[in-house]
Each structure stands twice: as structure tokens, then as C-alpha cells.
Design an enzyme around this catalytic site. Sequence first.
Site, PDB file in Angstrom:
ATOM      1  N   HIS A 197       0.825  -1.205   0.000  1.00  0.00           N
ATOM      2  CA  HIS A 197       0.000   0.000   0.000  1.00  0.00           C
ATOM      3  C   HIS A 197       0.865   1.263   0.000  1.00  0.00           C
ATOM      4  O   HIS A 197       0.436   2.311  -0.439  1.00  0.00           O
ATOM      5  CB  HIS A 197      -0.896   0.030   1.247  1.00  0.00           C
ATOM      6  N   SER A 198       2.079   1.142   0.553  1.00  0.00           N
ATOM      7  CA  SER A 198       2.933   2.318   0.678  1.00  0.00           C
ATOM      8  C   SER A 198       4.058   2.290  -0.345  1.00  0.00           C
ATOM      9  O   SER A 198       4.813   1.317  -0.423  1.00  0.00           O
ATOM     10  CB  SER A 198       3.519   2.353   2.094  1.00  0.00           C
TER      11      SER A 198
END
Lengths: 210, 131
Positions: B9-10
Site C-alpha cells: 500500500h505504501s
Amino acid sequence: MVTKEQIVRWLERLASVLAENKAYLTDLDSAIGDADHGTNMARGFAKVAEKLVSVADTDIGNILKATGMTLMSSVGGASGPLYGTFFMRGGAVTASREELSVEDLGEMLHAGMQGIQQRGRAIAEDKTMIDAWIPALAAYDTARIAGEDTAAALRRAVAGAEAGMKATIPLQARKGRASYLGERSIGHQDPGATSTYLMLKALLDTLESS
Amino acid sequence: MVGIVIVSHSPLIAAGVKQLASEMAGEQLRIAAAGGVDDHTIGTSVERILEALREADGPDGVLILVDLGSAVLSAQAAIELLNEQQQAHLILSNAPLVEGAIVAAVEASIGRPLMEVNRAAEQVATLNKLG
């Protein structure tokens, strides 16, 4: 009957509806999720609205597929691949179509819902968007078989989605981020079921305003 | 050599895991990061995953490592968009992201085949780090 122009207006309307409901969906998601559903859906459909400019003149299947691909690459959360798959599968069964009959629209919605189920593996009462889709499509099918027209069948579908959405409130989540909360997820309306209701309502409003 | 794709997600986590795994396994490692919706937004993107798959692709196949949640769904959606021939030499791994990437990188760099690279990475889940 739903025309290609109405499909385009539906997606444009949905972009504004989701922008208007950004805070509402995010509030629902902050109770049981990671507080990003409103922002994610608004961002994804803003991208869809931009994309529509270049695909609006093609056919319904292509418009839906382009919508799906855009959502998969811009929403960010689980609703990206889930709604993305809905539109990709819906596009696959409406390839080269310029308009959809009440049967065609039913087939499109079912193909899309099956895509969501296959991707997310959720079943009824897991407290997900599936809890809005199942009653919506059951109501649509009943109306279609009874000989009602597209707008009338969709009106039943929207009522089914709304009932399904509200029925997620007492459920305990069994999928996604909300499932980590266990019993604390009880008492909150599911954000994904809510965006599904908004999606069907926007389609009905598009048909009724034209 | 087996290629590796890191889905997080990052964007910072994906780039960081890539950096760490490359440090452990050497410069020749075929590894690509697919983090974030864009460089500033947390989330996962099918388009970014497809780009990373192209970057890491090679004759020995690609192992895909994910963090959790939508990373799994986005990776599966990306795989579904490829043809059967491409799908046949991809594995979506159940391994933990950081530890799995390090083990996979080392195994890939010594020329192990895809199935074995994945098996070694998935086994890390039961590793007792505290000895």
C-alpha cells in the site's frame, strides 16, 4: 432499454454523487474500516469521468471495461479491484452493444456481481457490498420475469439494495479490515454496501431523468 | 533468475523492501516495486503491478509478494488480465513481505527455480526470530 448515452450519463452522475458523498462514506468507514472509502471512490470516479471523454463514442462494453480498468488503477483500496472487476465483467458481456434491454442489463449486473464474489470471496451476511448486490439483483430478476420494464425493475433493485445496505448494520464483519474488529463491527452500516446502493440509485436516477 | 515484485500500500515500503532485498542479494537481482496508487497516495494499483511485472519478467518467472488486503485483490486482478502463458510462470506468494522478500531474493540470486523460491519465502512465516 438503456442507451449508450445513458450509460455515459450514469457514470458521470456517479462521479458527482460519490464526490458529494465522500464525507458520508468516509465517516461510515472510519467506524469500522480505515476511513478511506469516500476518498478512494471519489478519486476513482473522478478519473473515470476524465476517461469517459475518450471512450464515450465507442460501445457499452468498451465504456464499461475502460471504467473497470480505471477503477483498478486509481481507487487504491479493496473497492478498486472489486468494483473494477464488476465493470470489466459487465463490459465483457456487453461487447459492441449500443443499447441494453431489461434482460441485457440483468445479465450485465449478474456478470459484474459474480466478478465481485469471485474476487472478494464474500458470501451473504459477511457485511460487505455483496449484501446490497444480492437482494438488489433478486428484486430485479423478479420484476423482469413479471414483465416490468427496465426503470421499474431498477426501482425494485434500488429498494432491494437499500434494504440490504441497512441490514448490514446488525451484522458482524467477516471480511476485510472491519473483520479485525470482531463484535465491535456490529451496529455500523457497511460502507461498501452503501456505495453499491448509491451506484444503482444513480443508474435509476439517470433513466428517470431522461 | 526468478524475478520478484513487491506490492505494498505504501510506495515507501515497496521501495524500501526492494532496496533491502537488493542489498542482500546483489545488484543483478530482478526486482520491481509496485507501491501506492501513485507516489503520494496509499493504496494499490493494478496498473502499477502490471508495470512491475513487465519490469521483473524473465524466462524463469516472477514471484509476487504482497502486504495484505487490497494488495492481494489488486495482484489477483492484475494476473487475471495476463494471458495463460504469462500466468503460468507467475506465483502470488503467501509469504510475509519483508522477511519473505529477503529470503526470495537470496534464493533467486543463487538460481533456484520459481517453486522453490516461493516455498523458501513462505516457510519464513514460521521462523522463530528470537531463537
